[in-house]
Design a protein around this motif. Structure first.
Motif, PDB file in Angstrom:
ATOM      1  N   GLU A 145       0.833  -1.210   0.000  1.00 19.77           N
ATOM      2  CA  GLU A 145       0.000   0.000   0.000  1.00 19.77           C
ATOM      3  C   GLU A 145       0.863   1.254   0.000  1.00 19.77           C
ATOM      4  O   GLU A 145       0.535   2.257  -0.654  1.00 19.77           O
ATOM      5  CB  GLU A 145      -0.917  -0.032   1.211  1.00 19.77           C
ATOM      6  N   CYS A 159       2.021   1.874  -3.475  1.00 14.67           N
ATOM      7  CA  CYS A 159       0.949   2.473  -4.283  1.00 14.67           C
ATOM      8  C   CYS A 159       0.820   3.956  -4.017  1.00 14.67           C
ATOM      9  O   CYS A 159       0.566   4.750  -4.935  1.00 14.67           O
ATOM     10  CB  CYS A 159      -0.373   1.762  -3.998  1.00 14.67           C
ATOM     11  N   ARG A 179      -1.179   7.040  -8.264  1.00 18.19           N
ATOM     12  CA  ARG A 179      -2.300   6.885  -9.196  1.00 18.19           C
ATOM     13  C   ARG A 179      -3.330   5.952  -8.568  1.00 18.19           C
ATOM     14  O   ARG A 179      -2.981   4.991  -7.854  1.00 18.19           O
ATOM     15  CB  ARG A 179      -1.822   6.292 -10.526  1.00 18.19           C
ATOM     16  N   ALA A 180      -4.617   6.234  -8.878  1.00 17.10           N
ATOM     17  CA  ALA A 180      -5.692   5.416  -8.304  1.00 17.10           C
ATOM     18  C   ALA A 180      -5.706   4.012  -8.885  1.00 17.10           C
ATOM     19  O   ALA A 180      -6.105   3.056  -8.212  1.00 17.10           O
ATOM     20  CB  ALA A 180      -7.052   6.091  -8.558  1.00 17.10           C
ATOM     21  N   ASP A 181      -5.234   3.875 -10.129  1.00 17.57           N
ATOM     22  CA  ASP A 181      -5.256   2.551 -10.721  1.00 17.57           C
ATOM     23  C   ASP A 181      -4.263   1.603 -10.058  1.00 17.57           C
ATOM     24  O   ASP A 181      -4.357   0.383 -10.177  1.00 17.57           O
ATOM     25  CB  ASP A 181      -4.962   2.634 -12.211  1.00 17.57           C
ATOM     26  N   TYR A 232      -3.929   1.230  -6.790  1.00 15.79           N
ATOM     27  CA  TYR A 232      -4.680   0.515  -5.751  1.00 15.79           C
ATOM     28  C   TYR A 232      -5.599  -0.545  -6.381  1.00 15.79           C
ATOM     29  O   TYR A 232      -5.755  -1.646  -5.831  1.00 15.79           O
ATOM     30  CB  TYR A 232      -5.507   1.504  -4.936  1.00 15.79           C
ATOM     31  N   MET A 233      -6.183  -0.217  -7.554  1.00 14.33           N
ATOM     32  CA  MET A 233      -7.062  -1.173  -8.217  1.00 14.33           C
ATOM     33  C   MET A 233      -6.264  -2.384  -8.712  1.00 14.33           C
ATOM     34  O   MET A 233      -6.735  -3.529  -8.600  1.00 14.33           O
ATOM     35  CB  MET A 233      -7.776  -0.494  -9.401  1.00 14.33           C
ATOM     36  N   HIS A 252      -8.089   2.548   1.753  1.00 15.90           N
ATOM     37  CA  HIS A 252      -8.016   3.408   0.574  1.00 15.90           C
ATOM     38  C   HIS A 252      -9.266   3.262  -0.291  1.00 15.90           C
ATOM     39  O   HIS A 252      -9.196   3.499  -1.504  1.00 15.90           O
ATOM     40  CB  HIS A 252      -6.771   3.055  -0.257  1.00 15.90           C
ATOM     41  N   GLU A 257     -11.878   5.135  -0.503  1.00 19.17           N
ATOM     42  CA  GLU A 257     -12.352   6.406  -1.036  1.00 19.17           C
ATOM     43  C   GLU A 257     -11.716   6.724  -2.378  1.00 19.17           C
ATOM     44  O   GLU A 257     -12.283   7.466  -3.182  1.00 19.17           O
ATOM     45  CB  GLU A 257     -12.053   7.527  -0.035  1.00 19.17           C
ATOM     46  N   ALA A 258     -10.468   6.219  -2.577  1.00 22.47           N
ATOM     47  CA  ALA A 258      -9.779   6.508  -3.840  1.00 22.47           C
ATOM     48  C   ALA A 258     -10.211   5.570  -4.964  1.00 22.47           C
ATOM     49  O   ALA A 258      -9.751   5.732  -6.096  1.00 22.47           O
ATOM     50  CB  ALA A 258      -8.265   6.414  -3.622  1.00 22.47           C
ATOM     51  N   LEU A 259     -11.089   4.597  -4.701  1.00 18.35           N
ATOM     52  CA  LEU A 259     -11.503   3.622  -5.713  1.00 18.35           C
ATOM     53  C   LEU A 259     -12.934   3.901  -6.199  1.00 18.35           C
ATOM     54  O   LEU A 259     -13.751   4.432  -5.457  1.00 18.35           O
ATOM     55  CB  LEU A 259     -11.421   2.214  -5.121  1.00 18.35           C
ATOM     56  N   ASP A 260     -13.178   3.507  -7.418  1.00 20.92           N
ATOM     57  CA  ASP A 260     -14.520   3.642  -7.999  1.00 20.92           C
ATOM     58  C   ASP A 260     -15.357   2.446  -7.535  1.00 20.92           C
ATOM     59  O   ASP A 260     -14.989   1.283  -7.774  1.00 20.92           O
ATOM     60  CB  ASP A 260     -14.425   3.654  -9.525  1.00 20.92           C
TER      61      ASP A 260
END
Length: 1021
Positions: A843, A846, A851-853, A855-856, A883, A885-888
């Motif tokens: 983590e 990341c 970038r948010a991707d 974490y994805m 994390h 909140e940072a994911l869709d």
């Protein structure tokens, strides 16, 4: 050394004598001495028949050596060999005894007291004595003595205006405090005043008269002789005093008199009399003696002498004489008394009897002693009824020599210190005598006391002891002073010869003593005969002590070389290895050429190595340490170590080698000779890798070593040394060479791989291996930790080469660091998340990507680990929790596995949805607040634009009070109106006139992007 009390010694010796019986049938009544010149002294003798004789002797022809006649028998045998006093002249003063003779050397006169009258005669006795016109019945006369520092009354002074109006006698008597009684005698006129002060005290019955003797044309005709130089007496003062005065002394303003009842002090100014001391009922007649050297008075009560000052106060201690006395005199620092044909000298300060001299047999009757009242005080004369003997003080050098010949060393030093305290000799002479005494004691085999005196001598040169250590000729033979002493001791010789000669002297003295012959050898040697070895050891130890003290002095270079080199000789003679090594390893002036052969021959290789190192001969020094390291078990210095781990013999060998390696490394650490360092690096590294590293990484050398040469010279099997050297270059020397960085990383990686290989150590060698690891440990941290730190901190190594080396190993964290350097984000996440299962590190990586991707991507790895591994739902939930909140949310729902239990993700999904709704509503609130602020700003601007002002012909500028008329003007928000000129001048200051509320509104408008920088301008036509 404690100061010794003075004992018997020779201070004076007989010089000449005179037999009165061959010239006169009368006996001696009085005696006086006058020093005419440095080479001539005159002795005046007054007889019972009234005759005065003058005797003389030549001083330069007198012997100055110490006499041998110290006993009565010896004196009687040698008396006939004394020089005879020459009779110069004799005159007759009267038919009565001459009671007193006062020498007035300045005018060449003698003042005689005979038959109750005073007579004047010239010192050469060429004219018959003349009786002075004065009252008869005089019993005593004494001259006034005055100290230079005294504040006493000055009877004679410079004639001033007052003396021109009154006679000198009247003026003097006014100074004395009383009137003058001339008794028909004339008084002295000012023009008769003499440059000298001849003032006397005369006793006539109960009267004490103070008179002055004047010379010249002022003397009465009856008092003049044919040459017109006879003086006359002028009465200055008359004092009523006690009756029966038997002795008298006048010093400064005090006259001390002695009677049968005691001693009194009379002031010559006031005439008052004070009792100083009352005599016992039964006592001897009083006697007074003026001590001219100190200007004090000696009061005698029986056989006790008390010294008092001019106020009658005792000073110092009392002098207790062995018996009664007939007369008392003074010479130098001694009081001379005579009684019964024997003369004794007592020290004034200590009261000790220093010398006793017989000058006549028993029953010779009363004796008289006289000393000089002027001059250097070198003579004293003693008179019996028919004989006069002259004694002369021996020079202090002769006194000291006599004491040294008798081996009274403490008394000699005491005498010299006394003379130095009295200012008669210099401090250098005291040092000279200390050195002389030291040499005498040295040849007497008292080596400790001898060196003590050497150390007390400030003028003795260290080179004076060189001949006692090394035989002549040698390198320092010319530095030794020659013929500087009195020749009381033999010439310098080696200590072995001194000891042998001393033992031979003791043996010879022992034979003489058995034969009844007295010797001056120390009795302690007879009671406890010394051993040659002990004496030689004591001599070497004490001479070493002297040379050690000399090292602290400021000496010339050649003397320094001799001191240090010969000191090393003495240490070697006693096999004092520690002292030898201490001297050799410190800053020294040893001459290597003089010591090389003897140190090698005696096996003191450590000392020789230290000496080479101190002289900058590093190559020879390190070579010796290498030899000692090879076979140290037979060396001179052994140190028990590690005895609890291994056998004793092996422990000593290891310890000795380590000591040799340590000393060699100290030398190499300061050396800039690269070839020398690399030549000896191998054997030092075999003993201790820590010392080898210290040699390579030393910062005390002026020129650093070449890294390429060092790396090539390091044994490939000694990886720790290479790694520590590379670490020092990179971290401490800030080396930026990419090859060295890569080499260091590869070496660490290789050592890490080897450390993690499975090992099956031999149980028999495990103990020795652990011991070597303990003693040769260089690093405090494990090799893998050092590898990780270096891979993260350095940017100059080649990560691909390191990856190629560790590709097939299990060093996943190191691989992650390297992939990160290469930018392989996916591989880094796979290693952190799947291989190491370090969710926190994954983590964090990341977050570094930003970038948010990322974490994805990490979530996908957790849910689908591949390679047949089960999904990591716990790690996935942790990621969503931290994390989410940072994911869709939609992407998350799509990625969630159908096999994932709903209860694990339900709470996390609800939190994500609630966070989305909260974020949307928060944005709406912010948008509405922004619209409200914009509307408020628009309204404020409109209000400002709608304001008006009315201007007429009487309107004035609020700043300069000028009529506005048709001029341009400006209006401020507070309705203030100013002309355009004042507006332009105060434009930059207009903000200071705005109300506080307007300022706040203006700031609010600025925040809403509505800013009005200037007020409205109006034009009047």
């Amino acid at each position: 050394m404690a100061k010794a009390e003075p004992r018997s010694r020779i201070v004076i010796g007989p010089l000449a004598q005179f037999d009165l019986y061959n010239h006169s049938r009368s006996s001696v009544r009085s005696l006086a001495i006058f020093r005419e010149s440095d080479s001539r002294a005159v002795f005046y003798v007054g007889t019972q028949s009234g005759t005065v004789l003058s005797l003389t002797t030549e001083i330069n022809n007198a012997a100055t050596s110490a006499p041998d006649a110290t006993t009565e028998l010896e004196f009687s045998k040698n008396a006939s060999f004394l020089k005879k006093l020459s009779l110069l002249k004799s005159v007759s003063a009267s038919n009565s005894p001459v009671d007193s003779i006062l020498v007035l050397g300045e005018v060449g006169k003698l003042l005689l007291l005979s038959d109750g009258s005073l007579f004047m005669v010239d010192s050469a006795l060429t004219q018959p004595p003349k009786r002075l016109s004065f009252s008869k019945g005089i019993s005593l006369v004494t001259r006034r003595m005055r100290s230079n520092e005294s504040d006493s009354s000055k009877f004679l002074g410079t004639v001033n205006s007052y003396s021109e109006q009154s006679s000198t006698g009247q003026r003097l008597m006014q100074r004395l405090g009383g009137g003058s009684r001339a008794n028909g005698l004339r008084t002295k006129e000012p023009e008769l005043h003499s440059g000298e002060n001849y003032v006397f005290a005369i006793v006539i019955g109960k009267k004490l008269m103070l008179v002055e003797l004047v010379f010249g044309h002022g003397a009465s005709r009856s008092d003049r002789d044919i040459n017109g130089v006879t003086g006359s007496l002028v009465i200055l003062k008359e004092i009523q005093c006690v009756d029966g005065i038997m002795t008298m002394v006048w010093i400064n303003d005090s006259i001390i008199v002695g009677t049968i009842n005691g001693y009194n002090l009379i002031s010559c100014v006031t005439g008052q009399s004070v009792v100083i001391f009352s005599s016992p009922d039964v006592s001897r007649p009083p006697r007074l003696k003026l001590l001219l050297k100190e200007l004090k008075v000696l009061l005698l009560v029986d056989n006790v002498g008390i010294i008092v000052d001019d106020h009658g106060q005792p000073v110092g201690g009392s002098l207790v004489f062995h018996h009664g006395l007939d007369s008392v005199g003074e010479i130098s620092s001694y009081v001379v008394i005579v009684n019964g044909g024997k003369m004794e000298l007592y020290h004034k300060r200590s009261g000790t009897c220093i010398q006793a001299l017989p000058f006549g047999g028993e029953g010779i009757g009363p004796c008289i002693v006289a000393s000089e009242e002027e001059g250097d005080g070198e003579f004293v004369a003693v008179a019996t009824a028919t004989k006069v003997i002259c004694y002369k003080k021996l020079p202090f050098e002769e006194q000291i020599k006599d004491l040294l010949r008798k081996k009274n060393y403490n008394e000699a030093i005491s005498l010299v210190e006394e003379l130095e305290a009295e200012g008669e000799i210099s401090k250098d002479f005291l040092s000279f005598v200390h050195a002389q005494v030291g040499f005498l004691l040295l040849f007497d085999l008292h080596f400790e006391e001898a060196v003590d005196h050497f150390l007390l001598s400030e003028t003795m040169q260290p080179s004076e002891v060189f001949p006692f250590i090394m035989r002549d000729p040698n390198r320092w033979s010319l530095l030794v002073p020659r013929n500087r002493y009195w020749g009381l001791h033999p010439p310098p010789a080696p200590l072995e010869d001194v000891v042998d000669n001393g033992l031979m002297t003791i043996q010879r003295a022992s034979f003489l003593r058995k034969a009844g012959v007295e010797t001056i050898v120390d009795n302690a040697f007879f009671l406890n005969p010394p051993n040659r070895a002990d004496l030689l050891e004591s001599a070497i130890k004490n001479i070493s002590r002297y040379l050690e003290a000399c090292r602290e002095k400021n000496l010339m270079q050649l003397v320094r070389e001799g001191v240090d080199t010969l000191l090393m000789y003495l240490y070697r003679a006693l096999n004092r290895a520690d002292d030898m090594e201490r001297l050799a390893s410190s800053t020294n002036w040893c001459v290597v050429e003089e010591l090389e052969r003897i140190l090698e021959g005696s096996g003191h290789l450590r000392t020789l190595a230290f000496l080479y190192a101190s002289k900058g001969m590093s190559s020879k020094a390190v070579a010796i340490w290498r030899i000692l390291a090879r076979n140290y078990s037979s060396g001179l210095w052994k140190e028990p170590a590690l005895e609890n781990c291994l056998h004793n013999n092996e422990a000593k060998v290891i310890s000795g080698k380590e000591v040799a390696a340590a000393e060699a490394s100290k030398i190499l650490e300061e050396s800039s000779d690269q070839d020398l360092i690399l030549q000896h690096l191998g054997w030092i590294a075999d003993i201790s890798q820590v010392l080898a590293v210290e040699v390579l990484t030393s910062d005390r050398r002026e020129i650093q070593l070449s890294p390429d040469a060092v790396i090539t010279a390091i044994d490939p099997h000694k990886v720790d040394i290479l790694q520590r050297y590379l670490q020092w270059l990179i971290e401490e020397q800030d080396c930026n060479d990419t090859q060295l960085h890569t080499l260091y990383a590869l070496s660490l990686a290789k050592s890490t791989i080897e450390a993690f290989e499975p090992e099956n150590p031999d149980s028999g060698n495990l103990e020795v291996k652990n011991l070597a690891t303990t003693t040769n440990s260089i690093f405090q941290t494990p090799v893998r930790e050092r590898l990780q730190i270096f891979l993260q901190s350095s940017d100059l190594y080649d990560p691909e080469e390191v990856l190629d080396l560790i590709e097939g190993s299990e060093l996943w964290l190191e691989k992650a660091i390297l992939y990160r350097r290469l930018g392989q984000e996916t591989l880094v996440l796979q290693i952190l998340a799947l291989k190491l299962e370090d969710s926190e590190a994954a983590e964090q990586y990341c977050a570094e990507i930003g970038r948010a991707d990322a974490y994805m991507q990490l979530l996908e790895m957790y849910l689908d680990p591949q390679d047949g591994k089960d999904p990591m739902f716990t790690a996935a939930v942790r990621l969503l929790h931290n994390h989410g909140e940072a994911l869709d949310p939609l992407q998350v729902l799509e990625k969630l596995s159908p096999d994932m239990p709903l209860q694990l993700a339900s709470e996390t999904l609800l939190r994500m949805l609630r966070a989305r709704v909260h974020h949307h509503r928060q944005g709406q609130i912010v948008h509405s607040l922004s619209r409200a602020v914009d509307i408020d700003a628009r309204l404020s601007r409109l209000e400002e634009r709608s304001r008006h002002v009315q201007i007429n012909d009487e309107s004035l500028c609020d700043s300069c009070h000028a009529r506005l008329g048709t001029k341009l003007f400006a209006m401020y928000p507070d309705d203030t109106v100013v002309c355009y000129k004042c507006y332009r001048r105060q434009e930059t200051k207009c903000c200071y006139y705005m109300p506080r509320l307007l300022k706040q509104k203006q700031k609010q408008r600025q925040r809403n992007c509505y800013f009005i920088p200037y007020p409205n301008l109006f034009i009047k036509f």
